[in-house]
Design a protein around this motif. Structure first.
Motif, PDB file in Angstrom:
ATOM      1  N   GLY A  32      -1.754  -5.080  -2.828  1.00  0.00           N
ATOM      2  CA  GLY A  32      -2.555  -3.886  -3.080  1.00  0.00           C
ATOM      3  C   GLY A  32      -2.461  -3.410  -4.523  1.00  0.00           C
ATOM      4  O   GLY A  32      -1.374  -3.373  -5.108  1.00  0.00           O
ATOM      5  N   ARG A  33      -3.579  -3.048  -5.064  1.00  0.00           N
ATOM      6  CA  ARG A  33      -3.596  -2.515  -6.438  1.00  0.00           C
ATOM      7  C   ARG A  33      -2.826  -1.209  -6.540  1.00  0.00           C
ATOM      8  O   ARG A  33      -2.347  -0.851  -7.600  1.00  0.00           O
ATOM      9  CB  ARG A  33      -5.041  -2.264  -6.886  1.00  0.00           C
ATOM     10  CG  ARG A  33      -5.803  -3.513  -7.205  1.00  0.00           C
ATOM     11  CD  ARG A  33      -7.133  -3.186  -7.838  1.00  0.00           C
ATOM     12  NE  ARG A  33      -6.961  -2.758  -9.222  1.00  0.00           N
ATOM     13  CZ  ARG A  33      -7.869  -2.096  -9.922  1.00  0.00           C
ATOM     14  NH1 ARG A  33      -9.010  -1.791  -9.375  1.00  0.00           N
ATOM     15  NH2 ARG A  33      -7.649  -1.751 -11.172  1.00  0.00           N
ATOM     16  N   CYS A  34      -2.719  -0.501  -5.437  1.00  0.00           N
ATOM     17  CA  CYS A  34      -2.049   0.801  -5.465  1.00  0.00           C
ATOM     18  C   CYS A  34      -0.573   0.682  -5.816  1.00  0.00           C
ATOM     19  O   CYS A  34       0.047   1.666  -6.196  1.00  0.00           O
ATOM     20  CB  CYS A  34      -2.229   1.517  -4.138  1.00  0.00           C
ATOM     21  SG  CYS A  34      -1.846   0.518  -2.706  1.00  0.00           S
ATOM     22  N   CYS A  63      -6.663  -3.371   4.376  1.00  0.00           N
ATOM     23  CA  CYS A  63      -6.146  -2.008   4.261  1.00  0.00           C
ATOM     24  C   CYS A  63      -6.967  -1.036   5.106  1.00  0.00           C
ATOM     25  O   CYS A  63      -6.409  -0.209   5.840  1.00  0.00           O
ATOM     26  CB  CYS A  63      -6.158  -1.610   2.788  1.00  0.00           C
ATOM     27  SG  CYS A  63      -5.487   0.020   2.474  1.00  0.00           S
ATOM     28  N   MET A  71       0.842  -1.166   0.000  1.00  0.00           N
ATOM     29  CA  MET A  71       0.000   0.000   0.000  1.00  0.00           C
ATOM     30  C   MET A  71       0.874   1.211   0.000  1.00  0.00           C
ATOM     31  O   MET A  71       2.070   1.127   0.007  1.00  0.00           O
ATOM     32  CB  MET A  71      -0.865  -0.124   1.236  1.00  0.00           C
ATOM     33  CG  MET A  71      -1.956   0.860   1.589  1.00  0.00           C
ATOM     34  SD  MET A  71      -2.669   1.818   0.355  1.00  0.00           S
ATOM     35  CE  MET A  71      -2.357   3.418   0.897  1.00  0.00           C
ATOM     36  N   ASN A  72       0.256   2.321  -0.035  1.00  0.00           N
ATOM     37  CA  ASN A  72       0.998   3.553  -0.028  1.00  0.00           C
ATOM     38  C   ASN A  72       1.627   3.789   1.345  1.00  0.00           C
ATOM     39  O   ASN A  72       1.420   3.038   2.270  1.00  0.00           O
ATOM     40  CB  ASN A  72       0.074   4.705  -0.413  1.00  0.00           C
ATOM     41  CG  ASN A  72      -1.214   4.672   0.365  1.00  0.00           C
ATOM     42  OD1 ASN A  72      -1.198   4.658   1.579  1.00  0.00           O
ATOM     43  ND2 ASN A  72      -2.324   4.629  -0.338  1.00  0.00           N
ATOM     44  N   GLY A  97      -8.072   1.625   1.981  1.00  0.00           N
ATOM     45  CA  GLY A  97      -9.190   0.689   2.048  1.00  0.00           C
ATOM     46  C   GLY A  97     -10.457   1.223   1.408  1.00  0.00           C
ATOM     47  O   GLY A  97     -11.555   0.880   1.834  1.00  0.00           O
ATOM     48  N   GLY A  98     -10.303   2.015   0.388  1.00  0.00           N
ATOM     49  CA  GLY A  98     -11.466   2.557  -0.305  1.00  0.00           C
ATOM     50  C   GLY A  98     -12.204   3.635   0.458  1.00  0.00           C
ATOM     51  O   GLY A  98     -13.321   3.992   0.090  1.00  0.00           O
ATOM     52  N   CYS A 120      -9.564  -3.908  -5.319  1.00  0.00           N
ATOM     53  CA  CYS A 120      -8.361  -4.382  -4.623  1.00  0.00           C
ATOM     54  C   CYS A 120      -8.675  -5.613  -3.766  1.00  0.00           C
ATOM     55  O   CYS A 120      -9.635  -5.604  -2.999  1.00  0.00           O
ATOM     56  CB  CYS A 120      -7.806  -3.267  -3.745  1.00  0.00           C
ATOM     57  SG  CYS A 120      -6.312  -3.744  -2.872  1.00  0.00           S
ATOM     58  N   VAL A 160      -6.263   8.095   0.979  1.00  0.00           N
ATOM     59  CA  VAL A 160      -7.330   7.108   0.785  1.00  0.00           C
ATOM     60  C   VAL A 160      -6.751   5.742   1.109  1.00  0.00           C
ATOM     61  O   VAL A 160      -5.740   5.331   0.546  1.00  0.00           O
ATOM     62  CB  VAL A 160      -7.850   7.145  -0.672  1.00  0.00           C
ATOM     63  CG1 VAL A 160      -8.807   5.993  -0.931  1.00  0.00           C
ATOM     64  CG2 VAL A 160      -8.517   8.489  -0.955  1.00  0.00           C
ATOM     65  N   TRP A 165       0.132  -8.099   3.493  1.00  0.00           N
ATOM     66  CA  TRP A 165      -0.986  -7.919   2.564  1.00  0.00           C
ATOM     67  C   TRP A 165      -0.753  -6.750   1.605  1.00  0.00           C
ATOM     68  O   TRP A 165      -1.323  -6.714   0.510  1.00  0.00           O
ATOM     69  CB  TRP A 165      -2.291  -7.712   3.345  1.00  0.00           C
ATOM     70  CG  TRP A 165      -2.241  -6.575   4.322  1.00  0.00           C
ATOM     71  CD1 TRP A 165      -1.909  -6.648   5.637  1.00  0.00           C
ATOM     72  CD2 TRP A 165      -2.484  -5.194   4.049  1.00  0.00           C
ATOM     73  NE1 TRP A 165      -1.941  -5.402   6.206  1.00  0.00           N
ATOM     74  CE2 TRP A 165      -2.304  -4.493   5.262  1.00  0.00           C
ATOM     75  CE3 TRP A 165      -2.860  -4.492   2.907  1.00  0.00           C
ATOM     76  CZ2 TRP A 165      -2.473  -3.113   5.344  1.00  0.00           C
ATOM     77  CZ3 TRP A 165      -3.017  -3.112   2.996  1.00  0.00           C
ATOM     78  CH2 TRP A 165      -2.824  -2.440   4.207  1.00  0.00           C
ATOM     79  N   PHE A 222      -3.038   8.319  -4.124  1.00  0.00           N
ATOM     80  CA  PHE A 222      -3.806   8.012  -2.918  1.00  0.00           C
ATOM     81  C   PHE A 222      -3.726   9.115  -1.866  1.00  0.00           C
ATOM     82  O   PHE A 222      -4.212   8.932  -0.749  1.00  0.00           O
ATOM     83  CB  PHE A 222      -3.361   6.646  -2.370  1.00  0.00           C
ATOM     84  CG  PHE A 222      -3.691   5.570  -3.366  1.00  0.00           C
ATOM     85  CD1 PHE A 222      -4.921   4.936  -3.341  1.00  0.00           C
ATOM     86  CD2 PHE A 222      -2.800   5.249  -4.386  1.00  0.00           C
ATOM     87  CE1 PHE A 222      -5.260   4.001  -4.300  1.00  0.00           C
ATOM     88  CE2 PHE A 222      -3.125   4.313  -5.351  1.00  0.00           C
ATOM     89  CZ  PHE A 222      -4.357   3.689  -5.311  1.00  0.00           C
ATOM     90  N   VAL A 250      -7.198  -6.674  -1.192  1.00  0.00           N
ATOM     91  CA  VAL A 250      -6.890  -6.528   0.240  1.00  0.00           C
ATOM     92  C   VAL A 250      -7.565  -5.287   0.829  1.00  0.00           C
ATOM     93  O   VAL A 250      -7.097  -4.719   1.821  1.00  0.00           O
ATOM     94  CB  VAL A 250      -5.364  -6.496   0.483  1.00  0.00           C
ATOM     95  CG1 VAL A 250      -4.747  -7.846   0.178  1.00  0.00           C
ATOM     96  CG2 VAL A 250      -4.698  -5.394  -0.335  1.00  0.00           C
ATOM     97  N   VAL A 251      -8.675  -4.907   0.250  1.00  0.00           N
ATOM     98  CA  VAL A 251      -9.343  -3.676   0.681  1.00  0.00           C
ATOM     99  C   VAL A 251      -9.745  -3.733   2.161  1.00  0.00           C
ATOM    100  O   VAL A 251      -9.612  -2.736   2.883  1.00  0.00           O
ATOM    101  CB  VAL A 251     -10.549  -3.350  -0.243  1.00  0.00           C
ATOM    102  CG1 VAL A 251     -11.637  -4.400  -0.127  1.00  0.00           C
ATOM    103  CG2 VAL A 251     -11.080  -1.953   0.032  1.00  0.00           C
ATOM    104  N   CYS A 304      -9.359   1.337  -5.413  1.00  0.00           N
ATOM    105  CA  CYS A 304      -9.490   0.479  -4.229  1.00  0.00           C
ATOM    106  C   CYS A 304     -10.624  -0.533  -4.374  1.00  0.00           C
ATOM    107  O   CYS A 304     -10.538  -1.645  -3.835  1.00  0.00           O
ATOM    108  CB  CYS A 304      -9.731   1.309  -2.981  1.00  0.00           C
ATOM    109  SG  CYS A 304      -8.348   2.343  -2.480  1.00  0.00           S
TER     110      CYS A 304
HETATM  111  S1  SF4 Z   1      -7.464  -0.801  -0.734  1.00  0.00           S
HETATM  112 FE1  SF4 Z   1      -6.648   0.855  -1.977  1.00  0.00          FE
HETATM  113  S2  SF4 Z   1      -5.077   1.845  -0.753  1.00  0.00           S
HETATM  114 FE2  SF4 Z   1      -5.497  -0.154   0.170  1.00  0.00          FE
HETATM  115  S3  SF4 Z   1      -4.017  -1.599  -0.675  1.00  0.00           S
HETATM  116 FE3  SF4 Z   1      -5.816  -1.666  -1.975  1.00  0.00          FE
HETATM  117  S4  SF4 Z   1      -5.508  -0.181  -3.613  1.00  0.00           S
HETATM  118 FE4  SF4 Z   1      -4.036   0.256  -1.969  1.00  0.00          FE
END
Ligand code: SF4
Length: 102
Positions: free
Chosen positions: A31-33, A65, A1-2, A80-81, A59, A78, A27, A41, A61-62, A56
């Motif tokens: 993450g898609r980020c 996150c 994640m970020n 977890g959405g 993603c 941002v 996890w 983000f 793992v939302v 998100c």
């Molecule tokens: S929920 Fe969003 S910020 Fe969290 S890991 Fe996934 S893409 Fe990244």
């Protein structure tokens, strides 16, 4: 994640190494980020927030996150959405529920 702090540049590419697979934040590697600049983000306006939230939504793992951000009281960005405002509301709702249960 970020990261928990806004990056220095909006054009920066996420080059951070993946987290240790044995760490509690392993996890984050899913993450898609990770495919987007970290600045995505940490938006400065509502349009940017919606763009990040849209990423998100797909993603895997939302949930982890969002819980991570709530548990660690991460204020910016941002996660977890959820926007900063949404996370504050979730925490407030949980506090009210906990008080009602006592
Ligand atoms: S929920 Fe969003 S910020 Fe969290 S890991 Fe996934 S893409 Fe990244």
């Amino acid at each position: 994640m970020n990261t928990s702090r806004p990056p220095d540049s909006a054009d920066a590419v996420n080059t951070s190494p993946p987290p240790d697979p044995d760490s509690p934040t392993a996890w984050m590697a899913e993450g898609r980020c990770r495919m987007f600049p970290p600045a995505t983000f940490f938006p400065s306006d509502g349009v940017g927030v919606e763009k990040a939230k849209k990423i998100c939504r797909g993603c895997p793992v939302v949930d982890q996150c969002l819980e991570h951000a709530l548990e660690h009281r991460i204020e910016h960005g941002v996660w977890g959405g959820a926007s900063e405002r949404q996370r504050r509301r979730i925490l407030k709702g949980r506090r009210i529920e906990a008080q009602a249960a006592n």
